[in-house]
Enzyme design. Structure first.
Site, PDB file in Angstrom:
ATOM      1  N   LYS A 112       0.959  -1.152  -0.149  1.00 25.39           N
ATOM      2  CA  LYS A 112       0.134   0.043   0.079  1.00 25.39           C
ATOM      3  C   LYS A 112       0.856   1.370   0.161  1.00 25.39           C
ATOM      4  CE  LYS A 112      -4.118  -2.164   1.004  1.00 25.39           C
ATOM      5  NZ  LYS A 112      -3.796  -3.747   1.098  1.00 25.39           N
TER       6      LYS A 112
HETATM    7  C1  LIG Z   1      -4.638  -4.749   0.813  1.00 22.67           C
HETATM    8  C2  LIG Z   1      -3.746  -6.061   0.614  1.00 22.67           C
HETATM    9  C3  LIG Z   1      -4.037  -7.118  -0.092  1.00 22.67           C
HETATM   10  C4  LIG Z   1      -5.198  -7.110  -1.253  1.00 22.67           C
HETATM   11  O1  LIG Z   1      -5.081  -5.888  -2.063  1.00 22.67           O
HETATM   12  P1  LIG Z   1      -6.296  -5.619  -3.173  1.00 22.67           P
HETATM   13  O2  LIG Z   1      -6.332  -4.330  -3.212  1.00 22.67           O
HETATM   14  O3  LIG Z   1      -7.544  -6.260  -2.424  1.00 22.67           O
HETATM   15  O4  LIG Z   1      -5.696  -6.418  -4.174  1.00 22.67           O
HETATM   16  C5  LIG Z   1      -3.212  -8.336  -0.100  1.00 22.67           C
HETATM   17  N1  LIG Z   1      -2.074  -8.204   0.919  1.00 22.67           N
HETATM   18  C6  LIG Z   1      -1.835  -7.370   1.576  1.00 22.67           C
HETATM   19  C7  LIG Z   1      -0.895  -7.452   2.314  1.00 22.67           C
HETATM   20  C8  LIG Z   1      -2.620  -6.332   1.782  1.00 22.67           C
HETATM   21  O5  LIG Z   1      -2.213  -5.463   2.575  1.00 22.67           O
END
Ligand SMILES: *Cc1c(COP(=O)(O)O)cnc(C)c1O
Length: 464
Positions: A112
């Site tokens: 993120k």
């Molecule tokens: C947010 C997140 C995901 C999933 O991301 P999407 O936006 O649903 O594709 C997968 N793994 C981790 C560690 C995350 O923080």
């Protein structure tokens, strides 16, 4: 570049306008009116670029002249300067044709950071230019919250409110959010699950009357287009390092909200040669059931070792469906309004197109732990549970294919030590900058699972 809504009910928006909202006014999601396309020659010429320069090539067509090039370049550079890898997104080889793309070298240890470090700085730039202040409201299943707080807390022009499901995020995840200092930072633990949080956020965006005069809400979850945009870059970066664009590659992406894999889908349609895209889910498997069985019906939520994917309603999936329905807003709206019906499916022909685009697998907790243990024994690499889900799906779906298979490693294993210890391994240590996380003071408020509880809190706490 102009942006349109998937529901077809509002005028075209600019990049800056899209940046400063969440959902489109008609309830849809913003998508680019058309996708830029790069030639193989062009992509090939990017092989030697560093991450920031590559990012500039890929995102500039989406932003046009709305942000001056030198300013944008500075924002990108600053956003990735603190990552603890010079490569920003390093690629690790596990074995022949099998790679892990490490997306956890940012400040909050999950992918993120790639988008939210940039988003915070973009907001700061545009809000200063507009002499404007906003309220950020977001729901998190764990990792978005800390990354958003980390990316936006320095901006005096935002007050930021982050909802997380009470007692349903890992302790590290919670502490990463609740120990962030700042008079403009507020954490709310909602007595419900992530989908409840998402529903409240959606309802709050539809209302906004509760805000101080002259403010508007800005979204930081992956409905914000800028987040998707920044995630496209690492697909190009990874492919270029294993022979792309002359060698096609496949990606496996652990997903719940369909944000990350949607960025991969866009990379492919912008000209990057991608063989297969694998949708990897935990037992909250609506996306897997849709791809494998044309079944988009909701089931009950289960709690897993990969909590960032414990999601029932994939808010971002609408962007893909819009393309699948040939960008017809009426067809899309009809499909979405059937959301609660027993069995939701698309036509046989449409489903064939889904299968031409994606593979999928669902991986349960026991298998996730087994994969973590096995990969550690084989290679010494410690996978976080989300990454383990992705790798298992890659092995199930891509085994025997000739092209390099790249699994996105979405988080650092220290963030999810429950799964690591359940796999029979020692809990990994947090990186140095977070080593005192368990000694820091936490600040958060537990609130009822109700819209009014959240909007009331914002009314009381947003700075005038
Ligand atoms: C947010 C997140 C995901 C999933 O991301 P999407 O936006 O649903 O594709 C997968 N793994 C981790 C560690 C995350 O923080």
């Amino acid at each position: 570049m102009k942006y349109i809504s998937t529901r077809g009910g509002c005028q075209e928006h600019t990049f800056k306008q899209v940046l400063l909202t969440g959902l489109a006014p008609d309830g849809g999601l913003f998508v680019p009116a058309e996708l830029p396309r790069f030639s193989l020659d062009e992509i090939r010429s990017w092989k030697e670029l560093d991450y920031a320069d590559l990012a500039m090539k890929i995102i500039t067509p989406f932003i046009g002249d709305e942000i001056p090039t030198d300013k944008l370049r500075q924002i990108i550079e600053e956003s990735y300067a603190d990552f603890d890898s010079d490569e920003v997104a390093p690629l690790t080889k596990l074995k022949d044709k099998e790679y892990i793309l490490e997306l956890f070298h940012g400040p909050t240890l999950a992918f993120k950071d790639f988008a939210l470090q940039v988003l915070g700085r973009l907001l700061d730039y545009v809000l200063t230019e507009n002499d404007q202040r906003v309220v950020i409201l977001g729901a998190t299943s764990g990792d978005t919250g800390s990354a958003a707080l980390e990316g936006c807390r320095h901006s005096d022009r935002v007050d930021i409110f982050i909802l997380h499901p009470h007692e349903r995020v890992s302790e590290v995840q919670r502490r990463q959010m609740t120990t962030v200092p700042g008079v403009n930072v507020f954490n709310l633990a909602v007595q419900g699950n992530f989908d409840d949080c998402q529903r409240i956020v959606k309802a709050a965006f539809a209302d906004q009357q509760f805000l101080p005069e002259g403010r508007q809400l800005v979204a930081v979850n992956s409905i914000n287009w800028a987040r998707i945009l920044m995630q496209i870059v690492y697909y190009f970066s990874a492919a270029l390092r294993v022979g792309g664009p002359d060698q096609a590659v496949s990606f496996s992406v652990p997903t719940g909200n369909f944000g990350d894999i949607y960025a991969g889908y866009l990379a492919k349609h912008m000209g990057l040669p991608v063989e297969r895209l694998v949708v990897a889910t935990n037992t909250n498997d609506i996306l897997h059931r849709f791809v494998s069985n044309n079944d988009y019906s909701a089931t009950d939520l289960s709690k897993t070792y990969s909590p960032s994917m414990d999601i029932l309603v994939s808010s971002n999936f609408e962007r893909y469906l819009f393309d699948l329905f040939d960008r017809n807003p009426e067809t899309l709206a009809a499909f979405m309004s059937g959301a609660d019906s027993q069995s939701r499916s698309v036509s046989e022909q449409q489903w064939q197109r889904v299968r031409d685009e994606f593979d999928s697998a669902s991986v349960d907790d026991a298998t996730t732990c087994a994969v973590i243990a096995e990969v550690y024994a084989e290679t010494g690499e410690l996978l976080d549970p989300h990454t383990a889900v992705g790798l298992k799906a890659a092995r199930d779906c891509l085994n025997g294919h000739g092209e390099p298979a790249i699994t996105l490693a979405t988080a650092h294993p220290a963030k999810f030590s429950d799964a690591i210890t359940a796999a029979g391994l020692a809990a990994p240590e947090l990186p140095a900058h977070l080593s005192d996380l368990f000694d820091r003071e936490e600040r958060y408020s537990v609130v009822a699972n109700e819209l009014a509880a959240v909007t009331g809190f914002i009314t009381d706490h947003a700075r005038r």
